[in-house]
Design an enzyme around this catalytic site. Structure first.
Site: not given
Lengths: 156, 75
Positions: B13-14
Site C-alpha cells: 500500500s501507499c
C-alpha cells in the site's frame, strides 16, 4: 535547479499519528525533495530504537472504527490499549501498509534528516542512547533555518 | 513491451509502490525501462504523479487481471 524542500514538525507519538510524517517524508524524498522532520514533544517517541511502545488508544478516539460498538467504560479497562494496538497492527499488515520501522528506515535510506528538539529531550529526560543514531539535535531556530526556505511545511 | 527490470509491488500500500519504484530506478541507468506491478488502486494516480514530478516518463500502463502494470523509463 535546486531540489524542492519539505519540512515537517512531528508532535504526536501514537501509532495513527506516527504514520503521516513518515509516509509524507519518504514519499517526498522519493520525489526528489530534501526533507527534514523536526520531532518535538510526544513525537520524540518516534525516534526511539524500539517502537513497540508506540500505541493507539480507542479511548477519547470516537472516530476510530471498531469491529463492534464499544462503550467508553469498556475502552478504559486495562489491556484495551494493547489490544487496540495489536488489532491495528494486524489490519495495517493485512492491507500491505509498511510498519513504522520500515517507513522510518526508508526515510533514512533516502537521506531524510531527523532533528530532535533538544528542549523536549531534556524536558522528558530522554536518554539519547534510546534514540536511533541518525538523529541530530537542535532547537526552534535550527528548524527555522531549514523551514524558512521550504516549498511545503507541515505540522503533524 | 521490453523492460530491463521488474518490481513486484503486489500487496503493498501507499507509499511503498512509489518509494520502491524510486529505489529501483536508483539502481538503473538512463534510458532503461522499469516494469512495476501493483495491486494498490491508489498507485494508478500516484505513479502518474511520480512520473510528472520526477521527469521519468511513464511509457505505458495497463490493467491485467486486477493488477496494475506500469512501464517507466528512467530519465
Amino acid at each position: 535547479m535546486a531540489n524542492k524542500k519539505m519540512a515537517i514538525i512531528a508532535t504526536k507519538g501514537t501509532l495513527d499519528m506516527a504514520y503521516p510524517p513518515f509516509i509524507l517524508a519518504s514519499t517526498a524524498a522519493a520525489l526528489g525533495y530534501d526533507v527534514q522532520v523536526f520531532f518535538t514533544f510526544y513525537g520524540l517517541q518516534l525516534l526511539r530504537k524500539d517502537l513497540s511502545n508506540v500505541m493507539i488508544s480507542p479511548l477519547a478516539n470516537p472516530a476510530m472504527p471498531m469491529p463492534i460498538p464499544m462503550p467508553v467504560m469498556v475502552q478504559m479497562l486495562p489491556g484495551m490499549e494493547s489490544m487496540a494496538t495489536m488489532m491495528m497492527k494486524q489490519k495495517l499488515k493485512k492491507h500491505g501498509v509498511a510498519s513504522l520501522e520500515e517507513l522510518r528506515d526508508l526515510c533514512l535510506e533516502a537521506d531524510v534528516k531527523f532533528v530532535a528538539c533538544q528542549m523536549t529531550v531534556d524536558l522528558f529526560e530522554f536518554d539519547k542512547s534510546e534514540f536511533i543514531d541518525q538523529v541530530e539535535y537542535g532547537g526552534a531556530a535550527t528548524f527555522m533555518g531549514f523551514a524558512g526556505d521550504t516549498d511545503i511545511c507541515l505540522f503533524v | 513491451m521490453n523492460f530491463d527490470k521488474e518490481l513486484n509491488a503486489r500487496g503493498l500500500s501507499c507509499p511503498l509502490p512509489i518509494v520502491k519504484t524510486k529505489k529501483s530506478l536508483n539502481d538503473m541507468t538512463s534510458g532503461q525501462v522499469l516494469k512495476v506491478i501493483s495491486t494498490d488502486t491508489g498507485s494508478v494516480k500516484d505513479m502518474a504523479a511520480f512520473a510528472e514530478q520526477t521527469g521519468n516518463p511513464l511509457l505505458a500502463q495497463e490493467e491485467v487481471n486486477g493488477e496494475f502494470v506500469f512501464y517507466m523509463k528512467k530519465k
